[in-house]
Design a protein around this motif. Sequence first.
Motif, PDB file in Angstrom:
ATOM      1  N   GLU A 101       0.821  -1.208   0.000  1.00 61.62           N
ATOM      2  CA  GLU A 101       0.000   0.000   0.000  1.00 61.62           C
ATOM      3  C   GLU A 101       0.857   1.261   0.000  1.00 61.62           C
ATOM      4  O   GLU A 101       0.486   2.265  -0.611  1.00 61.62           O
ATOM      5  CB  GLU A 101      -0.956  -0.037   1.181  1.00 61.62           C
ATOM      6  N   ALA A 102       2.011   1.201   0.654  1.00 58.97           N
ATOM      7  CA  ALA A 102       2.919   2.352   0.624  1.00 58.97           C
ATOM      8  C   ALA A 102       3.428   2.616  -0.784  1.00 58.97           C
ATOM      9  O   ALA A 102       3.746   3.758  -1.142  1.00 58.97           O
ATOM     10  CB  ALA A 102       4.098   2.114   1.567  1.00 58.97           C
ATOM     11  N   ALA A 103       3.476   1.560  -1.602  1.00 59.27           N
ATOM     12  CA  ALA A 103       3.924   1.693  -2.992  1.00 59.27           C
ATOM     13  C   ALA A 103       2.777   2.063  -3.921  1.00 59.27           C
ATOM     14  O   ALA A 103       2.980   2.175  -5.141  1.00 59.27           O
ATOM     15  CB  ALA A 103       4.557   0.380  -3.451  1.00 59.27           C
ATOM     16  N   GLY A 104       1.575   2.250  -3.368  1.00 61.90           N
ATOM     17  CA  GLY A 104       0.430   2.593  -4.188  1.00 61.90           C
ATOM     18  C   GLY A 104      -0.234   1.395  -4.825  1.00 61.90           C
ATOM     19  O   GLY A 104      -0.998   1.531  -5.788  1.00 61.90           O
ATOM     20  N   ALA A 105       0.046   0.196  -4.286  1.00 61.50           N
ATOM     21  CA  ALA A 105      -0.537  -1.032  -4.828  1.00 61.50           C
ATOM     22  C   ALA A 105      -1.269  -1.762  -3.698  1.00 61.50           C
ATOM     23  O   ALA A 105      -1.647  -1.161  -2.700  1.00 61.50           O
ATOM     24  CB  ALA A 105       0.555  -1.909  -5.441  1.00 61.50           C
ATOM     25  N   HIS A 106      -1.468  -3.047  -3.858  1.00 59.20           N
ATOM     26  CA  HIS A 106      -2.131  -3.843  -2.828  1.00 59.20           C
ATOM     27  C   HIS A 106      -1.697  -5.293  -2.954  1.00 59.20           C
ATOM     28  O   HIS A 106      -1.166  -5.708  -3.992  1.00 59.20           O
ATOM     29  CB  HIS A 106      -3.657  -3.742  -2.967  1.00 59.20           C
ATOM     30  N   VAL A 107      -1.905  -6.060  -1.897  1.00 62.01           N
ATOM     31  CA  VAL A 107      -1.667  -7.496  -1.963  1.00 62.01           C
ATOM     32  C   VAL A 107      -2.834  -8.114  -2.723  1.00 62.01           C
ATOM     33  O   VAL A 107      -3.991  -8.005  -2.310  1.00 62.01           O
ATOM     34  CB  VAL A 107      -1.538  -8.117  -0.559  1.00 62.01           C
ATOM     35  N   ALA A 108      -2.543  -8.770  -3.848  1.00 69.17           N
ATOM     36  CA  ALA A 108      -3.587  -9.229  -4.763  1.00 69.17           C
ATOM     37  C   ALA A 108      -3.928 -10.707  -4.622  1.00 69.17           C
ATOM     38  O   ALA A 108      -4.976 -11.146  -5.092  1.00 69.17           O
ATOM     39  CB  ALA A 108      -3.163  -8.948  -6.206  1.00 69.17           C
ATOM     40  N   TYR A 109      -3.053 -11.494  -3.987  1.00 69.16           N
ATOM     41  CA  TYR A 109      -3.297 -12.927  -3.842  1.00 69.16           C
ATOM     42  C   TYR A 109      -2.323 -13.502  -2.811  1.00 69.16           C
ATOM     43  O   TYR A 109      -1.429 -12.803  -2.320  1.00 69.16           O
ATOM     44  CB  TYR A 109      -3.136 -13.651  -5.185  1.00 69.16           C
ATOM     45  N   VAL A 110      -2.493 -14.787  -2.523  1.00 68.52           N
ATOM     46  CA  VAL A 110      -1.640 -15.477  -1.548  1.00 68.52           C
ATOM     47  C   VAL A 110      -1.177 -16.802  -2.140  1.00 68.52           C
ATOM     48  O   VAL A 110      -1.953 -17.499  -2.804  1.00 68.52           O
ATOM     49  CB  VAL A 110      -2.404 -15.740  -0.232  1.00 68.52           C
ATOM     50  N   LYS A 111       0.089 -17.139  -1.889  1.00 69.63           N
ATOM     51  CA  LYS A 111       0.639 -18.428  -2.310  1.00 69.63           C
ATOM     52  C   LYS A 111       1.550 -18.973  -1.209  1.00 69.63           C
ATOM     53  O   LYS A 111       2.474 -18.287  -0.782  1.00 69.63           O
ATOM     54  CB  LYS A 111       1.437 -18.283  -3.604  1.00 69.63           C
TER      55      LYS A 111
END
Length: 253
Positions: A101-111
């Motif tokens: 989120e600090a990079a302007g993105a989000h965690v999109a999935y988990v593996k």
Amino acid sequence: MQDLFDLNADLGEGFGRWTLTDDEALLSVVTSANVACGFHAGDPSVMRRVCDLAAERGVRIGAQVSYRDLAGFGRRAMDVPADELACEVAYQIGALRVFAEAAGAHVAYVKPHGALYNRTVHDAEQAGAVVAGVRLAGGSLPVLGLPGSRLLDAARDAGLEPVPEAFADRAYTPGGTLVPRSEANSVVSDEDTVVRRSVAFAVEGAVDTVDGTSVAVAARSLCLHGDTPGAARLAARVRQALEEAGVKVGAFA
């Protein structure tokens, strides 16, 4: 042929002054980045750097969660109580989410990674614990795993999106599972073979196994390991071969 085929790689597998993966080069090729969250590799600085690079290049960020095993790189078998494992999975997702989120993105999935990944192929309790950890972390993140695994079954049952994946450089058994790393010839090292197998996964949905037979592998994503020599060059060859075969490469999330 898949309408859209994802390329993922395990990234951020460093710690302090130690580095393993060529993150910058691989992020120029892959569409999804499985970022180590500190339990098998990775530290806050590494996670932040990889998230920044991934966000800049439009690569999806995924949490690669593991057993707590820095010394064994997450590849040693462990028996972790289900409720404890769920908390540890949620903890790793939360840690990565801060930097995404600090990079302007989000965690999109988990593996899952390593021993945890392999355990959740057959172990319903551990698979359920991973999914419980994803739910505990909030949201409804897709879960990446082996086709036919208990992990993907648990994700589906919990209302999460199950995403089946294949492995370009790992040997397969006739049952469609990966040959354990403890056995000989578990890793495919010939680059031409890796490229040919990658195209077969996307176009034919199948792969040759260790006994010479073919097994169906219905995958939406292809894992390109980042910890092998020349990984970035090989990943670029794989992507080029896929695109030349008419495969549309893009992220699933």
